[in-house]
Each structure stands twice: as C-alpha cells, then as structure tokens.
Design a protein around this motif. Sequence first.
Motif, short mmCIF file in Angstrom:
data_model
loop_
_atom_site.label_atom_id
_atom_site.label_comp_id
_atom_site.label_asym_id
_atom_site.label_seq_id
_atom_site.Cartn_x
_atom_site.Cartn_y
_atom_site.Cartn_z
N MET A 71 0.85 -1.19 0.00
CA MET A 71 0.00 0.00 0.00
C MET A 71 0.89 1.24 0.00
N GLN A 72 0.29 2.40 -0.28
CA GLN A 72 1.05 3.65 -0.28
C GLN A 72 1.62 3.92 1.10
N ASN A 73 2.86 4.37 1.14
CA ASN A 73 3.55 4.66 2.38
C ASN A 73 3.16 6.04 2.90
N VAL A 74 3.73 6.44 4.04
CA VAL A 74 3.56 7.80 4.55
C VAL A 74 3.95 8.78 3.45
N LEU A 75 3.21 9.87 3.34
CA LEU A 75 3.31 10.76 2.19
C LEU A 75 4.65 11.48 2.06
N PHE A 76 5.38 11.63 3.16
CA PHE A 76 6.63 12.38 3.12
C PHE A 76 7.61 11.73 4.09
N ARG A 77 8.87 12.13 3.99
CA ARG A 77 9.92 11.61 4.85
C ARG A 77 10.45 12.72 5.75
N LEU A 78 10.47 12.49 7.06
CA LEU A 78 10.99 13.43 8.03
C LEU A 78 12.32 12.91 8.55
N SER A 79 13.35 13.75 8.52
CA SER A 79 14.69 13.29 8.87
C SER A 79 14.83 12.97 10.36
N GLU A 80 14.13 13.70 11.22
CA GLU A 80 14.28 13.51 12.66
C GLU A 80 13.18 12.64 13.27
N THR A 81 11.98 12.74 12.73
CA THR A 81 10.84 11.98 13.28
C THR A 81 10.11 11.27 12.15
N PRO A 82 10.75 10.30 11.52
CA PRO A 82 10.12 9.63 10.38
C PRO A 82 8.86 8.87 10.78
N GLY A 83 7.89 8.88 9.91
CA GLY A 83 6.64 8.18 10.17
C GLY A 83 6.69 6.75 9.64
N SER A 84 5.74 5.95 10.05
CA SER A 84 5.62 4.58 9.57
C SER A 84 4.17 4.15 9.69
N ILE A 85 3.83 3.06 9.01
CA ILE A 85 2.46 2.54 9.03
C ILE A 85 2.38 1.43 10.08
#
Length: 295
Positions: free
Chosen positions: A247-261
């Motif tokens: 499925m589509q991942n988190v819409l953007f990448r954050l260098s310090e607080t990356p998101g995940s599903i």
Amino acid sequence: LERWGLGWEELSAVNPRLVLARVTGFGQFGPYAHRPGFGTLAEAMSGFAAVTGEPDGPPTLPPFGLADSIAALATAYAVMTALSGRERTGRGQVVDLAIIEPILTVLGPQPLWYDQLGYVQPRTGNRSRNNAPRNTYRTSDGHWVAVSTSAQSVAERVMRLVGRPELIEEPWFAAGTTRAEHADELDEAVGHWIARRTREEAVSAFEKAEAAIAPVQDVRDVLEDPQYRALDTVTEVDDPELGPLRMQNVLFRLSETPGSIRWAGRPHGADTEEILTELGLSPSRIAALRAEGAL
C-alpha cells in the motif's frame, strides 16, 4: 453525533481541549449545507471538470476520488493547525471543511483571472496554455510517454534532440505562452520523433539530453518503477487478516521523526470505547449508547 446526544456542546463541556473535524460536501452553513454531497459534485462545481478533457469533448470527471483525497489532506492540515492552536490557548475547536473548497484552491488562480481579466480557462486536453510542447505521445512499441517543457532551457533541449533546432530561433519560441500558440507544429515534431522509437529508447534519449519525460504508467508499472522502489513509496505492511500487503507509504519523509504505518486498517469499531472514554464518557453512558444502537 448530535442525534445521540453527542453534540459539540456536550463533548466540549466534558473535554474543552477536544478538536472535532466535520467534513461534509458543502460545509455546515449556507444554502447547500443540507444537501447530500460527494467528491464527484465537488469536481463538477469547482471548475475542475470544466477544464478537463478535449476542447471538443464533454467535461471530464476523474476515475477516482480526487476531490475526496484533496479534502482529506486539507483536513489533516486543518486538524494539525487546530492542535497547534490548542497548545497556545488550551482549548480545542471545530474544524469545518467543505469538500467543494480544497479542490477549488488547488485549481490555481482561476477566480483571480476571471475577476481581473474576464478570462475563463478552456479545456485543452493534454496541452497547456502556458508552454509547449506539452502532451502525451505514442511510442513505436505501443506505449505512451509524457513530455513537459515548463522551463525554456528544457524546451530548447527537446527541439535539439528531435532534430528541429531551427525552431529555437523563431521569435515565438522564446516564451512558453507563445510556444503554446504553435503547439500543432511542436507536437508534430516531437510526436514524429517519439513515434519512431520504443518507450525505453525515448526515455533514455531524453534523460541523456536532460529533457523532461516520463512514461505513462499504470499500477503495474508503478509497482515495478525503480524510483518508487527507492523511495519506498509503496511499502509492505503486515495485516493480521490478510497477511503481507502493499500500500502507499507515509506521504513524506521526516529526517528527525520519520513516520511509519502501524496497521493497514483497524477492524471496524476497534477503538470506539477507548476514544469515547478519552472524551469523558462514562462506561454506563457508552453501554447506553450501544443499547440504543448508536455504536
């Protein structure tokens, strides 16, 4: 909510820090507020359908929930804004979002154009009124590619690549809007060159020339695309019912607080009791709501 005695007044009295998002077709007030509404109506009302399609064809609706998707992103932004406000004021608030509004916003300066110039944007198919060549072109192996020349330097590279450098010297070639007035000639030059090459050959040649091109991909191509794979745009998630799925991942990448599903989708009602308890409803009140069929 209000039907079952869970209106904003009651909830905010129990928890004044509550942020409630209300997303409807037409918003909470105005002459259309009572109407049923869906994204399709927003795509029609906003002007999107009016500018989409071929010049001599009908207005065209998207084959997926475009207005709904844009509204969802706008709602997420609105909720984050409300949460940020709560950090300053200590109070929550209601977010009122009408699905007809976000898609109108992303359509660009059309209201301004009409207000100041009386200009109504027409349907232009795959072409643009702002630059040319800009279109989709068929390759020799039956695929399609999209070409854009929003930058003057890229437009010049494309003309050199397709063997028509003399067009660069034309006075009208110096600006995107005047190039658009000669779209037939430019499309013929680019389309003829691409039609004699496979998709792989065309994309490779454009890449070497530092000109902008992309294959027109369906979902099968997307899942195999090396750039999407490198970005992990479509990721694998373990689902307790379905097993591994993509499925589509988190819409953007954050260098310090990356998101995940964390999960592909929770079972219906899995968190209802926890959320209502957090809102301040007692176990007896929740039980009563279940007995009444509200939950």
